[in-house]
Design a protein around this motif. Structure first.
Motif, short mmCIF file in Angstrom:
data_model
loop_
_atom_site.label_atom_id
_atom_site.label_comp_id
_atom_site.label_asym_id
_atom_site.label_seq_id
_atom_site.Cartn_x
_atom_site.Cartn_y
_atom_site.Cartn_z
N GLU A 1 -4.09 32.11 14.48
CA GLU A 1 -4.74 31.21 15.14
C GLU A 1 -3.82 29.93 15.57
O GLU A 1 -4.20 29.44 16.70
CB GLU A 1 -5.74 30.73 14.14
N LYS A 2 -2.79 29.52 14.74
CA LYS A 2 -1.94 28.45 15.32
C LYS A 2 -0.84 28.92 16.31
O LYS A 2 -0.70 28.14 17.48
CB LYS A 2 -1.04 28.12 14.04
N MET A 3 -0.42 30.21 16.25
CA MET A 3 0.62 30.61 17.52
C MET A 3 -0.32 31.17 18.69
O MET A 3 0.20 30.72 19.80
CB MET A 3 1.25 31.93 16.94
N TYR A 4 -1.53 31.79 18.65
CA TYR A 4 -2.05 32.36 19.86
C TYR A 4 -3.42 31.51 20.05
O TYR A 4 -3.85 31.57 21.23
CB TYR A 4 -2.52 33.62 19.39
N GLY A 5 -3.90 30.77 19.36
CA GLY A 5 -5.16 30.06 19.44
C GLY A 5 -6.32 30.89 19.37
O GLY A 5 -7.48 30.73 19.68
N LEU A 6 -6.04 32.00 18.52
CA LEU A 6 -7.26 33.06 18.35
C LEU A 6 -7.29 33.32 16.83
O LEU A 6 -6.11 33.68 16.41
CB LEU A 6 -6.91 34.23 19.02
N PRO A 7 -8.35 33.41 16.18
CA PRO A 7 -8.47 33.92 14.84
C PRO A 7 -8.08 35.55 14.76
O PRO A 7 -8.30 36.23 15.71
CB PRO A 7 -9.95 33.80 14.34
N PRO A 8 -7.84 35.96 13.34
CA PRO A 8 -7.77 37.32 13.16
C PRO A 8 -8.80 38.29 13.50
O PRO A 8 -8.43 39.40 14.10
CB PRO A 8 -7.51 37.59 11.51
N GLU A 9 -10.06 37.61 13.56
CA GLU A 9 -11.07 38.58 13.68
C GLU A 9 -11.03 39.04 15.46
O GLU A 9 -11.65 39.88 15.74
CB GLU A 9 -12.47 37.85 13.34
N ALA A 10 -10.55 38.14 16.15
CA ALA A 10 -10.61 38.60 17.63
C ALA A 10 -9.53 39.68 17.74
O ALA A 10 -9.88 40.55 18.56
CB ALA A 10 -10.06 37.45 18.55
N PHE A 11 -8.67 39.77 17.25
CA PHE A 11 -7.83 40.90 17.25
C PHE A 11 -8.30 42.28 16.57
O PHE A 11 -7.93 43.43 17.06
CB PHE A 11 -6.11 40.60 16.63
N SER B 1 11.72 51.56 15.39
CA SER B 1 11.95 50.01 15.10
C SER B 1 12.06 49.39 16.34
O SER B 1 12.91 49.93 17.31
CB SER B 1 12.85 49.84 14.07
N VAL B 2 11.43 48.16 16.55
CA VAL B 2 11.85 47.39 17.82
C VAL B 2 12.03 45.90 17.49
O VAL B 2 11.51 45.49 16.56
CB VAL B 2 10.39 47.42 18.64
N GLU B 3 13.05 45.32 18.33
CA GLU B 3 13.05 43.82 18.14
C GLU B 3 13.18 43.40 19.46
O GLU B 3 14.10 43.87 20.48
CB GLU B 3 14.36 43.78 17.52
N GLN B 4 12.44 42.51 19.92
CA GLN B 4 12.11 42.01 21.29
C GLN B 4 11.94 40.40 21.47
O GLN B 4 11.21 39.94 20.44
CB GLN B 4 11.53 42.89 22.10
N GLU B 5 12.22 39.82 22.24
CA GLU B 5 12.00 38.64 22.60
C GLU B 5 11.03 38.30 24.14
O GLU B 5 11.25 38.93 24.97
CB GLU B 5 12.89 37.50 22.86
N TYR B 6 9.68 37.72 23.88
CA TYR B 6 9.20 37.65 24.95
C TYR B 6 8.16 36.45 24.97
O TYR B 6 8.18 35.63 23.91
CB TYR B 6 7.94 38.77 25.19
N ARG B 7 7.54 36.06 25.79
CA ARG B 7 6.53 34.81 25.87
C ARG B 7 5.11 35.07 25.77
O ARG B 7 4.61 35.94 26.22
CB ARG B 7 6.85 34.05 27.29
N ILE B 8 4.52 34.07 24.82
CA ILE B 8 3.01 34.45 24.88
C ILE B 8 2.36 32.96 25.51
O ILE B 8 2.94 32.02 25.70
CB ILE B 8 2.76 34.52 23.33
N VAL B 9 0.96 33.10 25.73
CA VAL B 9 0.29 31.90 26.21
C VAL B 9 -0.94 31.51 25.03
O VAL B 9 -1.63 32.39 24.62
CB VAL B 9 -0.69 32.32 27.62
N HIS B 10 -0.83 30.34 24.73
CA HIS B 10 -1.85 29.87 23.77
C HIS B 10 -2.99 30.04 24.34
O HIS B 10 -3.28 29.29 25.46
CB HIS B 10 -1.67 28.45 23.16
N GLN B 11 -4.19 30.30 23.71
CA GLN B 11 -5.41 30.74 24.61
C GLN B 11 -6.13 29.50 24.40
O GLN B 11 -7.45 29.42 24.96
CB GLN B 11 -6.17 31.90 23.56
N GLN B 12 -6.03 28.33 23.44
CA GLN B 12 -6.75 27.16 23.73
C GLN B 12 -6.03 25.94 24.60
O GLN B 12 -6.75 25.34 25.43
CB GLN B 12 -6.78 26.59 22.18
N ASN B 13 -4.84 25.68 24.47
CA ASN B 13 -4.02 24.77 25.09
C ASN B 13 -3.34 25.20 26.25
O ASN B 13 -2.87 24.44 27.13
CB ASN B 13 -3.30 23.75 24.36
N GLY B 14 -3.31 26.52 26.57
CA GLY B 14 -2.43 27.19 27.67
C GLY B 14 -0.89 26.91 27.57
O GLY B 14 -0.08 27.17 28.37
#
Length: 508
Positions: free
Chosen positions: A56-66, A97-110
């Protein structure tokens, strides 16, 4: 094996796997709640059966949404990284196994954040892949540090001014190519005492005087007699600056060498160019703007040497205004012409892109196309851009290596505009972190160039704080009166070595 483990837990304790993991999470066993997310997904259905509450802190979404939406992980990924992530996910579902870097968008503050995802198969009792597990870590700060280090490396390598750095005991640590061209010394001088470069000319008293002056005044400047690698002596104007750590202790000395072999004719030409560039630059600065719920004034005080300052503002529509301030790294006519180049397309860029990410992206592309030659960036600039929404009373901003602006709230709270990216034009691609602040009627926005915070103080942070405190008692003034106050303060002192630009916007 996880099958036997789960069967034992369910039988003896009555726990499901999800409940057990939630219990582990509460005990802080799984991962750091502050900047990590732990997840498990089924291989057959490709659906999350557990994701830690820290999502929820990282994505702005609770576990239930996923849990409810199996495709939600695609929707939170930054648009430009989706294709790359989908390809690696296909490998992951095959049990690798996978290790990768990418960007995400916080769904509350953008807000856009960089993450590192490490995913690996979970084996069942028969040795087959039963599930997929992973840990996602926020690495935004690390990526930003990497960009800053790259920026420092490129600036150090390509600057035309000869420089070297010693430690606190005057042992040489670094020299740049321009220093090698002048002296003949390269990597071979690193690790040796600075005295080698001035052997036979100065005693310990001279070095003590230089150190004392840098401690008391921040820097020492004067003509210094040097010795080249071939033994020949030469004289150059030298500036020595002390570099302190966070505790205020000197850790390095920076020596800058200015070429003294400039003739009078060149000096006269440069002076005329600077005067002409200064006048041209003044003519393109935006005029004061007074509209519903916003009032903007600006000022520009040129120094003896032109630094490339420019400010502008635009009315985008009935409720939005774009305010821009830039400072080209460099001096003279070239810096002024770059300002004109940016000014000529700024109106179109702001009205087309509007938000800070797009505006800085377009300007960076422009600079790279025009001023990048033979693998080397000829010019770049710092900037700050603020999008003001007067209807909803918030600002969205980004700072490209520029001193942080101030938002003075009416209740006395001061917020710094310190989110952003590397300077415009320095890197091929910009990662822009934007900030968003709300304000109450009567707030005051102040943007400025680094001429406002340069002085004898050891710390740039200290100078920023000092300038902020100087402004605080006067934020009740209207924009025009406040600009006059700042102008008078700097005109009287004349302590700054660079051009000074300040923009004040009153927000109602």
């Amino acid at each position: 094996m996880i099958g036997k483990f789960l069967e034992k837990i369910e039988k003896e304790k009555g726990f499901t796997l999800k409940e057990l993991l939630q219990l582990f999470e509460e005990r802080n066993v799984l991962c750091n709640k502050a900047d990590q997310v732990y997840w498990i997904a089924t291989l057959a259905e490709r659906r999350f059966i557990f994701i830690s509450a820290s999502c929820e802190k990282m994505y702005g979404l609770p576990p239930e949404a996923f849990y409810q939406d199996a495709e939600l992980w695609k929707k939170v990924v930054y648009l430009e990284d989706k294709e790359k992530l989908e390809k690696t996910r296909s490998v992951l579902w095959n049990g690798e196994s996978v290790e990768q870097e990418y960007r995400i968008v916080h769904q509350q503050n953008g807000m856009v954040r960089w993450v590192l995802e490490q995913a690996f198969p979970v084996f069942g009792e028969a040795g087959n892949v039963a599930m997929i597990s992973g840990i996602i870590t926020d690495i935004t700060k690390i990526k930003k540090m990497d960009e800053q280090l790259l920026m420092a490396e490129k600036v150090y390598e390509h600057t035309q001014q000869a420089l070297l750095i010693t430690d606190a005991q005057l042992v040489i640590q670094l020299v740049n190519p321009a220093f090698t061209n002048i002296t003949g010394y390269g990597a071979d001088i690193i690790g040796k005492s600075f005295h080698v470069l001035c052997a036979g000319y100065y005693d310990e008293r001279f070095y003590s005087t230089v150190k004392k002056t840098t401690i008391e005044k921040g820097k020492w400047a004067g003509k210094m007699r040097w010795r080249r690698k071939n033994g020949k002596a030469y004289v150059q104007q030298t500036t020595v600056t002390a570099i302190h750590n966070r505790e205020g202790k000197i850790i390095f000395y920076l020596f800058l060498l200015a070429d003294m072999r400039q003739n009078k004719k060149a000096a006269v030409t440069v002076k005329a160019d600077l005067k002409l560039a200064r006048e041209v630059q003044k003519r393109v600065l935006s005029k004061p703007l007074t509209a519903n719920r916003i009032n903007i004034y600006g000022m520009y005080i040129p120094s003896r040497e032109l630094g490339g300052d420019m400010y502008a503002w635009y009315r985008i529509d009935e409720e939005r205004y774009g305010i821009f301030l830039m400072d080209v790294m460099g001096q003279g006519t070239a810096a002024s012409l770059i300002c004109m180049s940016v000014r000529s397309l700024l109106n179109g860029v702001i009205r087309k892109g509007i938000d800070p990410q797009e505006v800085f992206g377009e300007l960076n592309k422009h600079m790279r196309q025009l001023y990048h030659e033979n693998g080397r960036m000829m010019y770049y600039f710092t900037a700050i851009y603020v999008l003001v929404n007067t209807k909803e009373r918030f600002i969205e901003y980004a700072s490209a290596g520029h001193p942080p602006g101030f938002l003075f709230q009416r209740n006395g709270l001061v917020e710094e505009l310190d989110q952003g990216c590397a300077p415009i034009g320095l890197l091929p691609h910009l990662y822009v972190e934007t900030g968003k602040l709300h304000y109450e009627p009567g707030a005051t926005l102040v943007l400025y160039s680094d001429g406002a915070i340069e002085g004898a103080s050891r710390s740039v942070c200290t100078n920023i704080e000092r300038f902020r405190e100087q402004l605080k008692p006067h934020i009740h003034l209207d924009s025009k009166t406040m600009i006059k106050f700042i102008h008078n303060q700097f005109e009287e002192k004349r302590e700054f070595p660079d051009d000074l630009s300040v923009v004040v916007a009153k927000l109602w």
